[in-house]
Enzyme design. Structure first.
Site, PDB file in Angstrom:
ATOM      1  N   SER A 162     -24.928 -36.435  -5.121  1.00  0.00           N
ATOM      2  CA  SER A 162     -25.461 -37.677  -4.548  1.00  0.00           C
ATOM      3  C   SER A 162     -25.474 -37.592  -3.031  1.00  0.00           C
ATOM      4  O   SER A 162     -25.065 -36.587  -2.449  1.00  0.00           O
ATOM      5  CB  SER A 162     -24.600 -38.856  -5.000  1.00  0.00           C
ATOM      6  OG  SER A 162     -25.198 -40.083  -4.660  1.00  0.00           O
ATOM      7  N   ASN A 163     -25.956 -38.625  -2.398  1.00  0.00           N
ATOM      8  CA  ASN A 163     -25.898 -38.784  -0.951  1.00  0.00           C
ATOM      9  C   ASN A 163     -24.927 -39.905  -0.641  1.00  0.00           C
ATOM     10  O   ASN A 163     -24.861 -40.872  -1.415  1.00  0.00           O
ATOM     11  CB  ASN A 163     -27.262 -39.231  -0.425  1.00  0.00           C
ATOM     12  CG  ASN A 163     -28.150 -38.088  -0.043  1.00  0.00           C
ATOM     13  OD1 ASN A 163     -27.727 -37.151   0.614  1.00  0.00           O
ATOM     14  ND2 ASN A 163     -29.399 -38.162  -0.450  1.00  0.00           N
ATOM     15  N   GLY A 164     -24.219 -39.830   0.460  1.00  0.00           N
ATOM     16  CA  GLY A 164     -23.405 -40.957   0.901  1.00  0.00           C
ATOM     17  C   GLY A 164     -24.341 -42.092   1.303  1.00  0.00           C
ATOM     18  O   GLY A 164     -25.190 -41.903   2.172  1.00  0.00           O
ATOM     19  N   ALA A 185     -31.434 -43.261   0.298  1.00  0.00           N
ATOM     20  CA  ALA A 185     -30.971 -41.901   0.591  1.00  0.00           C
ATOM     21  C   ALA A 185     -31.205 -41.079  -0.687  1.00  0.00           C
ATOM     22  O   ALA A 185     -30.325 -40.975  -1.538  1.00  0.00           O
ATOM     23  CB  ALA A 185     -29.502 -41.919   0.969  1.00  0.00           C
ATOM     24  N   VAL A 186     -32.422 -40.580  -0.810  1.00  0.00           N
ATOM     25  CA  VAL A 186     -32.831 -39.882  -2.039  1.00  0.00           C
ATOM     26  C   VAL A 186     -32.312 -38.442  -1.999  1.00  0.00           C
ATOM     27  O   VAL A 186     -32.470 -37.757  -0.986  1.00  0.00           O
ATOM     28  CB  VAL A 186     -34.382 -39.865  -2.146  1.00  0.00           C
ATOM     29  CG1 VAL A 186     -34.825 -39.232  -3.460  1.00  0.00           C
ATOM     30  CG2 VAL A 186     -34.961 -41.267  -1.992  1.00  0.00           C
TER      31      VAL A 186
END
Ligand code: CTP
Length: 208
Positions: free
Chosen positions: A21-23, A87-88
């Site tokens: 994932s992204n933060g 934030a893909v």
């Protein structure tokens, strides 16, 4: 005026419990959806995992980038302005194991395949719509953000830095396709959303 907003991270599952994932807390996008609504926009929010669904904003919950992409495509025709705050994750594991992967002695190799670039795809289809993107940069910010602004066919891009991820405050610059720019100091995400909304109204809809 109808605004479609994406917010939050995406999760790219590797097995039944692990993901890449992204933060991202989704806070900026949620605050922006609220500010746009308060300014009179009809708003639809496409929100990734990890935060509560905001009250009074029509929200579609998604998990992966592919799901977010589907929902953006489904709702894009409806909107006049698309704001891509999410934030893909740029990559996803090629295979998702249905069972939790058991640890072994050696390294685990995971093959990642690229996800679609949602904003770039919409940039190709934009017609007369307004497109607003974000650029998260840790080096050569202005240069990289200008490049993204052009390549993704945006009207405006918000340049910010990794220090804003999951923080309460944001320090950002707004870059426009006509070459102009506006630097905002370090402000709360709530104040930033209001400022961004005012700027959108002034710049693209001619209101003061
Ligand atoms: N974006 C998107 N789909 C992706 C990646 C990014 O729609 N697969 C959008 C983001 O919502 C943001 C903009 O594109 O509005 C820029 O995202 P950013 O993460 O800063 O850049 P990337 O295009 O992913 O490029 P890089 O990670 O190489 O900097």
């Amino acid at each position: 005026m109808k605004a479609l907003v994406t917010a939050g991270p995406t999760r790219e599952y590797l097995d039944s419990v692990r993901y890449l994932s992204n933060g991202s807390s989704g806070k900026t996008g949620i605050e922006l959806a609220r500010a746009l609504k308060q300014s009179g926009f009809s708003v639809k929010l496409i929100l990734g995992p990890g935060s509560e669904t905001p009250k009074n904003i029509p929200t579609v919950r998604t998990v992966s980038a592919l799901q977010m992409f589907e929902q953006v495509k489904r709702n894009f025709g409806w909107c006049d302005i698309f704001v891509s705050c999410a934030a893909v994750a740029d990559y996803r594991p090629q295979k998702i194991s249905r069972k939790k992967i058991k640890k072994g002695a050696g390294p685990l190799m995971v093959r990642l395949v690229p996800n679609p670039d949602i904003l770039r795809t919409m940039g190709v289809r934009k017609g007369r719509k307004i497109l607003v993107g974000f650029a998260l940069e840790d080096a050569q910010g202005l240069q990289n953000a200008r490049k993204k602004l052009k390549e993704k066919n945006c009207d405006m891009i918000v340049l910010n830095s990794p220090s804003t991820v999951e923080a309460d405050k944001i320090s950002a610059s707004l870059l426009f396709s006509d070459g102009s720019a506006l630097k905002l100091g370090k402000i709360s995400k709530d104040a930033f959303a209001k400022k961004l909304c005012q700027t959108i109204l002034k710049k693209f809809y001619g209101s003061i």
